[in-house]
Design an enzyme around this catalytic site. Sequence first.
Site, PDB file in Angstrom:
ATOM      1  CG  ASP A  11      16.650   6.948   7.090  1.00 23.98           C
ATOM      2  OD1 ASP A  11      16.762   6.862   5.852  1.00 23.98           O
ATOM      3  OD2 ASP A  11      17.025   7.945   7.737  1.00 23.98           O
ATOM      4  CB  ILE A  12      16.534   3.460   2.411  1.00 23.19           C
ATOM      5  CG1 ILE A  12      17.132   2.353   1.543  1.00 23.19           C
ATOM      6  CG2 ILE A  12      16.651   4.812   1.729  1.00 23.19           C
ATOM      7  CD1 ILE A  12      16.331   2.058   0.287  1.00 23.19           C
ATOM      8  CG  ASN A  25      12.821  14.303 -10.061  1.00 27.66           C
ATOM      9  OD1 ASN A  25      13.649  14.645 -10.898  1.00 27.66           O
ATOM     10  ND2 ASN A  25      12.811  14.812  -8.832  1.00 27.66           N
ATOM     11  CB  VAL A  34      13.154   7.936  -0.304  1.00 25.74           C
ATOM     12  CG1 VAL A  34      12.923   7.680  -1.770  1.00 25.74           C
ATOM     13  CG2 VAL A  34      14.296   7.064   0.221  1.00 25.74           C
ATOM     14  CG  ASP A  35      15.400  12.252  -5.175  1.00 28.47           C
ATOM     15  OD1 ASP A  35      16.611  11.979  -5.084  1.00 28.47           O
ATOM     16  OD2 ASP A  35      14.891  12.838  -6.152  1.00 28.47           O
ATOM     17  CB  SER A 122       5.604   4.803  -7.555  1.00 25.14           C
ATOM     18  OG  SER A 122       6.309   5.183  -8.728  1.00 25.14           O
ATOM     19  CB  THR A 123       4.087   3.882  -2.214  1.00 24.00           C
ATOM     20  OG1 THR A 123       5.230   3.965  -1.342  1.00 24.00           O
ATOM     21  CG2 THR A 123       4.134   2.590  -2.997  1.00 24.00           C
ATOM     22  N   GLY A 124       4.867   7.347  -2.528  1.00 26.78           N
ATOM     23  CA  GLY A 124       4.797   8.608  -1.786  1.00 26.78           C
ATOM     24  C   GLY A 124       4.172   9.678  -2.654  1.00 26.78           C
ATOM     25  CE1 TYR A 126       6.797  11.879  -9.038  1.00 26.62           C
ATOM     26  CE2 TYR A 126       7.859   9.880  -9.806  1.00 26.62           C
ATOM     27  CZ  TYR A 126       7.815  11.259  -9.732  1.00 26.62           C
ATOM     28  OH  TYR A 126       8.774  12.012 -10.360  1.00 26.62           O
TER      29      TYR A 126
HETATM   30  N1  AR6 Z   1      13.907   5.656   3.822  1.00 19.63           N
HETATM   31  C1  AR6 Z   1      13.069   4.765   3.256  1.00 19.63           C
HETATM   32  N2  AR6 Z   1      11.899   5.124   2.681  1.00 19.63           N
HETATM   33  C2  AR6 Z   1      11.559   6.445   2.688  1.00 19.63           C
HETATM   34  C3  AR6 Z   1      12.390   7.444   3.250  1.00 19.63           C
HETATM   35  C4  AR6 Z   1      13.625   7.009   3.841  1.00 19.63           C
HETATM   36  N3  AR6 Z   1      14.478   7.857   4.395  1.00 19.63           N
HETATM   37  N4  AR6 Z   1      11.770   8.644   3.098  1.00 19.63           N
HETATM   38  C5  AR6 Z   1      10.602   8.417   2.460  1.00 19.63           C
HETATM   39  N5  AR6 Z   1      10.471   7.089   2.216  1.00 19.63           N
HETATM   40  P1  AR6 Z   1       8.656   9.216  -2.313  1.00 19.63           P
HETATM   41  P2  AR6 Z   1       7.847   8.550  -5.071  1.00 19.63           P
HETATM   42  C6  AR6 Z   1       9.370   6.358   1.554  1.00 19.63           C
HETATM   43  O1  AR6 Z   1       7.661  10.311  -2.223  1.00 19.63           O
HETATM   44  O2  AR6 Z   1       6.465   8.336  -4.636  1.00 19.63           O
HETATM   45  C7  AR6 Z   1      10.581  12.905  -4.842  1.00 19.63           C
HETATM   46  O3  AR6 Z   1      10.374  14.286  -4.688  1.00 19.63           O
HETATM   47  C8  AR6 Z   1       8.012   7.011   1.510  1.00 19.63           C
HETATM   48  O4  AR6 Z   1       7.335   6.850   2.755  1.00 19.63           O
HETATM   49  O5  AR6 Z   1      10.027   9.476  -1.765  1.00 19.63           O
HETATM   50  O6  AR6 Z   1       8.500   7.535  -5.965  1.00 19.63           O
HETATM   51  C9  AR6 Z   1      11.351  12.556  -6.109  1.00 19.63           C
HETATM   52  O7  AR6 Z   1      12.293  13.546  -6.427  1.00 19.63           O
HETATM   53  C10 AR6 Z   1       7.346   6.207   0.381  1.00 19.63           C
HETATM   54  O8  AR6 Z   1       6.828   4.977   0.889  1.00 19.63           O
HETATM   55  O9  AR6 Z   1       8.888   8.739  -3.853  1.00 19.63           O
HETATM   56  C11 AR6 Z   1      10.262  12.473  -7.109  1.00 19.63           C
HETATM   57  O10 AR6 Z   1       9.922  13.743  -7.614  1.00 19.63           O
HETATM   58  C12 AR6 Z   1       8.510   5.868  -0.545  1.00 19.63           C
HETATM   59  O11 AR6 Z   1       9.706   6.188   0.194  1.00 19.63           O
HETATM   60  C13 AR6 Z   1       9.093  11.915  -6.350  1.00 19.63           C
HETATM   61  O12 AR6 Z   1       9.323  12.276  -4.986  1.00 19.63           O
HETATM   62  C14 AR6 Z   1       8.498   6.625  -1.842  1.00 19.63           C
HETATM   63  O13 AR6 Z   1       8.019   7.947  -1.618  1.00 19.63           O
HETATM   64  C15 AR6 Z   1       9.047  10.406  -6.412  1.00 19.63           C
HETATM   65  O14 AR6 Z   1       7.879   9.958  -5.768  1.00 19.63           O
END
Ligand code: AR6
Length: 182
Positions: A11-12, A25, A34-35, A122-124, A126
């Site tokens: 967890d970052i 975003n 993660v945001d 971007s791998t979640g 997005y």
């Molecule tokens: N620590 C590390 N990595 C994490 C954590 C954490 N606590 N939680 C999730 N991840 P995403 P995106 C990983 O969806 O695809 C948001 O709503 C997750 O498993 O967070 O860039 C923003 O506001 C994945 O591998 O970000 C934007 O609207 C990675 O973080 C949108 O999502 C990115 O997943 C951005 O989408």
Amino acid sequence: MDAEITVIEGDITKLKVDAIVNAANSGLLGGGGVDGAIHRAAGPALLEECRAIAGKQGGCPAGDAVITGAGKLPCKKVIHTVGPVWRGGGRGERELLASCYRKSLGLAGSAGLESIAFPNISTGVYGYPRAEAAETAFRTVSDTLPEIPGIKKVIFVCFDRENFALYRKLLEGRPGGNTRGP
Ligand code: AR6
């Protein structure tokens, strides 16, 4: 000294590094993934700073990044970058993703920071394919580090096993193991 690149699963928000990167975003006012985790852990001070930046410059376009304090997080700074939404790969996604990593490293370097942790941008939500994203992230960071000698440590923080395995493989394939060569 050479910069070190490491890969961890976790967890970052827990990391005591100089900067963690947020996959934000373009509105900069929080979201899921993660945001959401970063804003929950940081508390309202972070949102206030983001709101001020959003008000001043109208948010942040994909491929760009901004830097703030870290509220209650154990790190010193948060760098908010906006990854591309995956639309099949023909809409400049790779260049935009590379730009997220480059600009984040650039902001960290300009702020005099030495350690920075990245999520898998971007791998979640997005939808960017994990393997392609990992390759672009890894290559961009490796190529950019020599231009920013102040940065001593980069951590790729993977939240799921699949990403962790992908990054481990990229790290193992890197000449000189996990240390940047001379
Ligand atoms: N620590 C590390 N990595 C994490 C954590 C954490 N606590 N939680 C999730 N991840 P995403 P995106 C990983 O969806 O695809 C948001 O709503 C997750 O498993 O967070 O860039 C923003 O506001 C994945 O591998 O970000 C934007 O609207 C990675 O973080 C949108 O999502 C990115 O997943 C951005 O989408």
